[in-house]
Design a protein around this motif. Structure first.
Motif, PDB file in Angstrom:
ATOM      1  N   ASN A  47       6.845  36.169  37.729  1.00 13.42           N
ATOM      2  CA  ASN A  47       6.999  37.368  38.542  1.00 13.42           C
ATOM      3  C   ASN A  47       6.013  37.291  39.692  1.00 13.42           C
ATOM      4  O   ASN A  47       4.967  37.930  39.664  1.00 13.42           O
ATOM      5  N   LYS A  59       8.175  27.371  23.226  1.00 10.20           N
ATOM      6  CA  LYS A  59       7.004  26.915  23.956  1.00 10.20           C
ATOM      7  C   LYS A  59       7.207  25.614  24.708  1.00 10.20           C
ATOM      8  O   LYS A  59       7.916  25.593  25.715  1.00 10.20           O
ATOM      9  N   THR A  70       6.779  29.542  28.765  1.00 11.75           N
ATOM     10  CA  THR A  70       5.780  28.870  27.938  1.00 11.75           C
ATOM     11  C   THR A  70       5.302  29.701  26.778  1.00 11.75           C
ATOM     12  O   THR A  70       4.742  29.160  25.839  1.00 11.75           O
ATOM     13  N   GLN A  71       5.472  31.026  26.826  1.00 12.24           N
ATOM     14  CA  GLN A  71       4.853  31.815  25.773  1.00 12.24           C
ATOM     15  C   GLN A  71       5.827  32.298  24.723  1.00 12.24           C
ATOM     16  O   GLN A  71       5.426  32.852  23.723  1.00 12.24           O
ATOM     17  N   PRO A 124      14.277  38.616  31.864  1.00 15.57           N
ATOM     18  CA  PRO A 124      14.961  39.678  31.122  1.00 15.57           C
ATOM     19  C   PRO A 124      14.763  41.079  31.689  1.00 15.57           C
ATOM     20  O   PRO A 124      15.470  41.997  31.306  1.00 15.57           O
ATOM     21  N   MET A 127       8.956  31.808  21.838  1.00 15.61           N
ATOM     22  CA  MET A 127       9.243  30.837  20.789  1.00 15.61           C
ATOM     23  C   MET A 127       9.921  29.622  21.399  1.00 15.61           C
ATOM     24  O   MET A 127      10.852  29.743  22.159  1.00 15.61           O
ATOM     25  N   MET A 145       5.019  32.174  32.462  1.00 18.82           N
ATOM     26  CA  MET A 145       4.806  32.485  31.062  1.00 18.82           C
ATOM     27  C   MET A 145       6.077  32.845  30.328  1.00 18.82           C
ATOM     28  O   MET A 145       6.131  32.794  29.112  1.00 18.82           O
ATOM     29  N   GLY A 146       7.108  33.236  31.048  1.00 17.52           N
ATOM     30  CA  GLY A 146       8.365  33.561  30.384  1.00 17.52           C
ATOM     31  C   GLY A 146       8.923  32.394  29.610  1.00 17.52           C
ATOM     32  O   GLY A 146       9.578  32.562  28.594  1.00 17.52           O
ATOM     33  N   PRO A 155      16.232  38.612  25.873  1.00 17.74           N
ATOM     34  CA  PRO A 155      14.897  38.090  25.579  1.00 17.74           C
ATOM     35  C   PRO A 155      14.947  36.950  24.573  1.00 17.74           C
ATOM     36  O   PRO A 155      15.791  36.924  23.691  1.00 17.74           O
ATOM     37  N   ALA A 156      14.063  36.003  24.714  1.00 19.02           N
ATOM     38  CA  ALA A 156      13.852  34.910  23.755  1.00 19.02           C
ATOM     39  C   ALA A 156      15.048  33.979  23.633  1.00 19.02           C
ATOM     40  O   ALA A 156      15.252  33.377  22.596  1.00 19.02           O
TER      41      ALA A 156
END
Lengths: 82, 146, 453
Positions: C152, C263, C258-259, C187, C261, C255-256, C204-205
């Motif tokens: 972002n 990774k 890399t962080q 998301p 599940m 980070m969306g 998400p995810a």
């Protein structure tokens, strides 16, 4: 000639991203540094710059009211008032 | 009624400003001690702006202010900016990558009357004095897919 | 008299903007120009609320002490620890990180930087798959498709879009914003997504599945499900076709990816997607991780140059070992293996997770940080250094691994020494305690004004 519009800024929403400064066609035409993304070097030829982290209008008389800055601000921190 | 949401943590510009202003400042507190909820979800939960809520995950629970999200619509997703409050709720296990799981954790929200703690108090209450072996479930780390 | 210092570098995020103007009067910073809100805040508050001298915790309270006593106490803690951890290195100079590596080796501890909670998975994926990289200048001049995936920039790197990627007029993109297409995959409908031409709102995810679906289409298989990650199959086919019609694309990710599940596997498959776009479709693609701190890339490069590995390096057996998951900071802390810690140029009080911080509360912690963070509640020795980029010089690496030297704007106060000097003094005393003689002389570290010979 009196202008029918005015640029207003809402400093509490502004994050100082300089989108408005760089995308402004008047700024880019007058100052080559701004056209390539840097901060303005000729402060008397640009309409606005970012000072103390927020946008500040410097020379309102150069503005032609195209509204590009308003379109490219995602925080609604700059507006054209008629 | 407790609805299940997905919790995400991340950056926001006000949180960045707060960190530079100092972690004992009001800017940091306003920017980080909050949970941003989609306006439709807020209506469904019956919450108003600045209500105090308790956000709970499998790993911990924390008390923050509920705020309406300006980056909506994202129904079903709640967002807490990085900070001392968000990190109470995340999973420390790294699945051998070195990176803990900081995004997309199932969470619940309920209204509460507790106080929202400041940064210096929160780090002592939630982390230093807390009994972490007692409050989190046993680690079933490698196959723990949620 | 107000003095305007030009071409000042902003020491906050990975953008490392070098066109800042800082107004100084009587050694006080009174204003800035061209820097974003966060950069301005850093300069504005840099001289407020600073401690006058180091502090040590005695009887539960932090009391001011002399520099000598603080150096002695810090060296005693580190020399007597069996497994110390040296963490941070992202908000300080490359020269200080070099001394940090020497200190870790002398104490037979572990060294790790803030990439552990930021882009460590990206570096691990790059070690598996390689990475097509470019500099930000090339993005400005050549890119006509910009993809922001899981990041972002309007919030985390405010001037990124206006200084480097979207709005500037480049050599081959003379119409600026009009000659580029912006695609955002997130998301939430973030402030960046409001400026995009295409916003893909994944559920998400589930970004990993979306990247695989892009790859399926490029490899001439068809999408097998009607919706993938919440996106209809037709939309995905049209997106891949649109990507193929551009000449030069860049993927900025954060980070969306890399962080959540997955990774490093998320980044792994994204890099493979870039390779396949280059090979089969003809759109030249590169990628760039959006580094968070101004010198985290520098910390990785320095630790790699000194030890051979970019982060999570362990010297406990006398030679450098690298095993993310075993020797990285988060794992060492939450398994309770660490018995002393030094934190410099980072803010773990605001970014570490619950079990790591609760273990840090039980061990002696040496904190080298200029302001009053909440980590003070857990610290045992606190130093107040001169801030790099504001009160002392140093070299930093931008997010595209370009080294730039940071300048000095104001003079620091008397007891605020540069990080290089603080670490060299601690290293000198650790070597004396361990009976090794003066290593600092053979490495050429010059104490005093902080310049490394």
């Amino acid at each position: 000639m009196e202008k029918l519009y005015n640029l207003v800024t809402r400093e509490e929403r502004c994050v100082g991203c300089s989108n408005c400064v760089v995308v402004c066609p008047v700024n880019a035409y007058n100052d080559p540094a701004v056209a390539s993304g840097k901060g303005p070097e000729q402060l008397d030829k640009v309409i606005m710059c970012v000072e103390n982290g927020v946008v500040k209008i410097l020379n309102m008389e150069l503005c032609n009211g195209c509204g590009t800055c308003v379109m490219e601000c995602p925080f609604d921190a700059i507006g054209l008032e008629v | 009624m407790e609805m299940e949401f997905i919790l995400s943590t991340g950056r926001s510009i006000w949180q960045g400003e707060g960190i530079e202003a100092g972690c004992d400042s009001d800017l940091y507190f306003d920017a980080c001690a909050r949970v941003e909820i989609d306006p439709e979800d807020m209506e469904m939960l019956g919450l108003k702006e600045n209500d105090i809520v308790k956000v709970k995950t499998k790993y911990g629970s924390v008390t923050v202010y509920a705020k309406e999200s300006k980056q909506s619509p994202h129904s079903g997703l709640i967002y807490i900016p990085y900070g001392t409050w968000a990190n109470v709720l995340v999973e420390s296990v790294t699945q051998s990558t070195g990176m803990p799981n900081l995004k997309h954790i199932p969470a619940t929200i309920e209204k509460t009357d507790d106080k929202v703690l400041g940064a210096h108090e929160a780090i002592k209450y939630y982390y230093a004095d807390g009994n972490w072996e007692g409050t989190t479930e046993n680690l079933k780390s490698y196959y723990n897919i949620h | 008299m107000i003095e305007e210092k030009n071409n000042v570098l902003c020491p906050f995020c990975g953008c490392l903007c070098d066109d800042g103007v800082v107004m100084v009067e009587d050694n006080k910073i009174i204003g800035t120009r061209n820097l974003c809100r966060i950069g301005h805040k850093k300069f504005e508050t840099s001289q407020h609320g600073r401690a006058e001298s180091p502090r040590i915790r005695k009887n539960g309270k932090l009391v001011p002490v002399t520099l000598e006593e603080a150096f002695d106490k810090a060296a005693e803690i580190l020399a007597n620890a069996e497994r110390p951890l040296f963490y941070g290195w992202s908000a300080t100079s490359v020269e200080a990180t070099q001394v940090g590596c020497m200190l870790t080796e002398a104490c037979r501890g572990s060294i790790d930087c803030t990439a552990a909670i930021c882009h460590a998975p990206s570096l691990e994926a790059v070690q598996d798959q390689g990475a097509p990289l470019s500099t930000l200048g090339e993005v400005m001049n050549r890119a006509d498709l910009i993809i922001y995936w899981g990041c972002n920039p309007m919030h985390a790197h405010p001037r990124h879009m206006s200084r480097y990627s979207v709005y500037p007029r480049g050599f081959f993109r003379r119409r600026g914003r009009k000659s580029r297409t912006i695609m955002v995959i997130d998301p939430r409908q973030t402030n960046t997504a409001k400026l995009a031409d295409l916003h893909i709102q994944v559920s998400p995810a589930s970004d990993h599945m979306l990247v695989h679906t892009f790859r399926e289409i490029i490899n001439s298989y068809d999408v097998t499900h009607e919706t993938v990650s919440g996106i209809p199959a037709d939309a995905i086919r049209e997106t891949v076709e649109a990507i193929g019609q551009h000449q030069w694309a860049i993927l900025f990710f954060g980070m969306g990816l890399t962080q959540q599940m997955g990774k490093d596997m998320n980044i792994d498959v994204a890099i493979t997607l870039m390779h396949e776009l280059n090979k089969y479709i003809g759109t030249k693609t590169t990628l760039m991780p959006m580094r968070g701190h101004f010198n985290v890339a520098g910390a990785n490069i320095t630790i790699c140059a000194e030890t051979g590995h970019p982060f999570a390096v362990d010297f406990s057996r006398g030679y450098p070992r690298y095993l993310p998951g075993e020797t990285s900071a988060m794992d060492l802390l939450y398994r309770g293996e660490i018995d002393a810690m030094l934190n410099i140029g980072a803010n773990p009080g605001t970014s570490f997770s619950n079990r790591a911080l609760s273990h840090m509360a039980k061990i002696p912690l040496i904190n080298i940080e200029p302001h009053n963070q909440q980590l003070l509640q857990l610290s045992d020795v606190v130093f107040s250094p001169a801030m790099v980029g504001i009160e002392c010089e140093g070299t930093a690496y931008r997010m595209d691994n370009v080294p730039i030297k940071l300048r000095k704007v104001v003079e620091p106060s008397e007891n605020c020494l540069p990080d290089v000097v603080i670490l060299s003094e601690i290293l000198k005393r650790v070597n004396e305690l361990k009976g090794k003689g003066s290593w600092s002389e053979c490495w050429g570290v010059q104490e005093g004004n902080g310049e490394v010979v």
